[in-house]
Write an enzyme that holds these catalytic residues in place. Structure first.
Site, PDB file in Angstrom:
ATOM      1  N   HIS A   1       2.110   7.424   4.360  1.00  0.00           N
ATOM      2  CA  HIS A   1       0.784   6.899   4.703  1.00  0.00           C
ATOM      3  C   HIS A   1      -0.273   7.816   4.082  1.00  0.00           C
ATOM      4  O   HIS A   1      -0.070   9.024   3.968  1.00  0.00           O
ATOM      5  CB  HIS A   1       0.638   6.856   6.230  1.00  0.00           C
ATOM      6  CG  HIS A   1      -0.600   6.149   6.671  1.00  0.00           C
ATOM      7  ND1 HIS A   1      -1.827   6.769   6.674  1.00  0.00           N
ATOM      8  CD2 HIS A   1      -0.815   4.876   7.075  1.00  0.00           C
ATOM      9  CE1 HIS A   1      -2.744   5.901   7.086  1.00  0.00           C
ATOM     10  NE2 HIS A   1      -2.160   4.747   7.329  1.00  0.00           N
TER      11      HIS A   1
ATOM     12  N   GLU B   1      -1.745  -0.142   0.731  1.00  0.00           N
ATOM     13  CA  GLU B   1      -2.891   0.216   1.562  1.00  0.00           C
ATOM     14  C   GLU B   1      -3.927   0.946   0.706  1.00  0.00           C
ATOM     15  O   GLU B   1      -3.858   2.174   0.564  1.00  0.00           O
ATOM     16  CB  GLU B   1      -2.451   1.145   2.708  1.00  0.00           C
ATOM     17  CG  GLU B   1      -1.559   0.475   3.729  1.00  0.00           C
ATOM     18  CD  GLU B   1      -1.768   1.062   5.113  1.00  0.00           C
ATOM     19  OE1 GLU B   1      -1.992   0.281   6.040  1.00  0.00           O
ATOM     20  OE2 GLU B   1      -1.744   2.287   5.260  1.00  0.00           O
TER      21      GLU B   1
HETATM   22  P1  PGA Z   1      -6.822   0.163   9.705  1.00  0.00           P
HETATM   23  O1  PGA Z   1      -5.610   1.184   9.366  1.00  0.00           O
HETATM   24  O2  PGA Z   1      -6.202  -1.168  10.016  1.00  0.00           O
HETATM   25  O3  PGA Z   1      -7.513   0.778  10.897  1.00  0.00           O
HETATM   26  O4  PGA Z   1      -7.677   0.107   8.506  1.00  0.00           O
HETATM   27  C1  PGA Z   1      -4.544   0.803   8.560  1.00  0.00           C
HETATM   28  C2  PGA Z   1      -3.623   1.963   8.348  1.00  0.00           C
HETATM   29  O5  PGA Z   1      -4.123   3.096   8.209  1.00  0.00           O
HETATM   30  O6  PGA Z   1      -2.387   1.805   8.334  1.00  0.00           O
END
Ligand code: PGA
Length: 256
Positions: A93, A165
């Site tokens: 992440h 992401e």
């Molecule tokens: P968010 O986070 O939905 O609050 O943008 C996503 C993540 O960090 O996995």
């Protein structure tokens, strides 16, 4: 292909709060067989939550672990310890990459440790805002994907989930800006192309690719219908029961 709705709780909810949330969530949703609902609480919550978990409805994910199975590593927990407790683990992440300085080499070892211990890694990749602005998205996606999967053989690639992401779209990023479906589609295509080059066309199509970054009930439907997207990784909205269940129901509707 089934869709995945994964709630990343990050460092939120203590054991009591997590337990109450899980209890309410399990009461609220039926067993949606074509939607895999996953929650990722803190490591300390995994054991107690596993005791109340209705596995026909919800699966557990860890947010991180160390790549060696045991030994002199003060303060760590291993994937070997998580084996049997969780079905998934979020790996790489952006908060692990940028706050805790995890690099692709370390992430690759964690992905391999997951597979060795029968846990499905959810490998997160994504560019930061300046990389996108300078036209480096394609290279960043390539390097993080190839780097993270460097210890995964062709036989094991079907045991991996990839999550795109973009860091600039994550709600906790300063001035976060939600991605458009077109922006996501373009990167998903890059991911599939890279997977194809490494593992061949048939395998590449079988790897679920999730999207994460400011997912809300209002945009979940649009994101879930982006070509090549198999689910969502949700931070902030997963902490609010009504929003999380709303997104799960959207996934159910869209998968019909
Ligand atoms: P968010 O986070 O939905 O609050 O943008 C996503 C993540 O960090 O996995």
């Amino acid at each position: 292909m089934k869709s995945y709705i994964v709630g990343n709780w990050k460092l939120n909810f203590n054991v009591g709060e997590a337990s109450i949330y899980l209890h309410k969530l399990q009461k609220k949703i039926p067993n949606y067989r074509d939607v895999e609902v996953v929650v990722a609480p803190t490591a300390l919550c995994l054991q107690p939550l596993s005791l109340q978990l209705d596995r026909t409805k919800i699966k557990l994910a860890a947010q991180n672990a160390f790549y060696n199975d045991f030994g002199a590593y003060t303060g760590e927990i291993s994937f070997a310890e998580l084996n049997g407790l969780v079905n998934y683990c979020i790996i790489g992440h952006s908060e692990r990459r940028y706050i805790f300085h995890e690099d692709d080499k370390m992430i690759a070892k964690k992905v391999a440790a997951c597979i060795r211990n029968k846990i499905t890694p959810i490998l997160c990749i994504g560019e930061i805002e300046s990389e996108r602005a300078f036209g480096e998205t394609k290279d960043v996606i390539h390097d993080q994907l190839v780097g993270g999967l460097s210890e995964v053989s062709a036989e094991d690639i079907d045991k991996v989930i990839v999550a795109y992401e973009p860091v600039w779209a994550i709600s906790s990023t300063k001035d976060a800006k939600p991605a458009t479906p077109d922006e996501i589609a373009e990167v998903v295509e890059m991911i599939r192309q890279n997977l194809k080059e490494i593992y061949g066309a048939k395998t590449a199509d079988a790897v679920p690719v999730l999207f994460g970054g400011s997912v809300k009930p209002t945009n979940a439907g649009a994101y879930l219908t982006v070509p090549g997207i198999s689910g969502l990784l949700i931070g902030g909205a997963s902490l609010i029961l009504e929003q999380f269940t709303d997104i799960i129901e959207t996934a159910k509707r869209v998968s019909k």
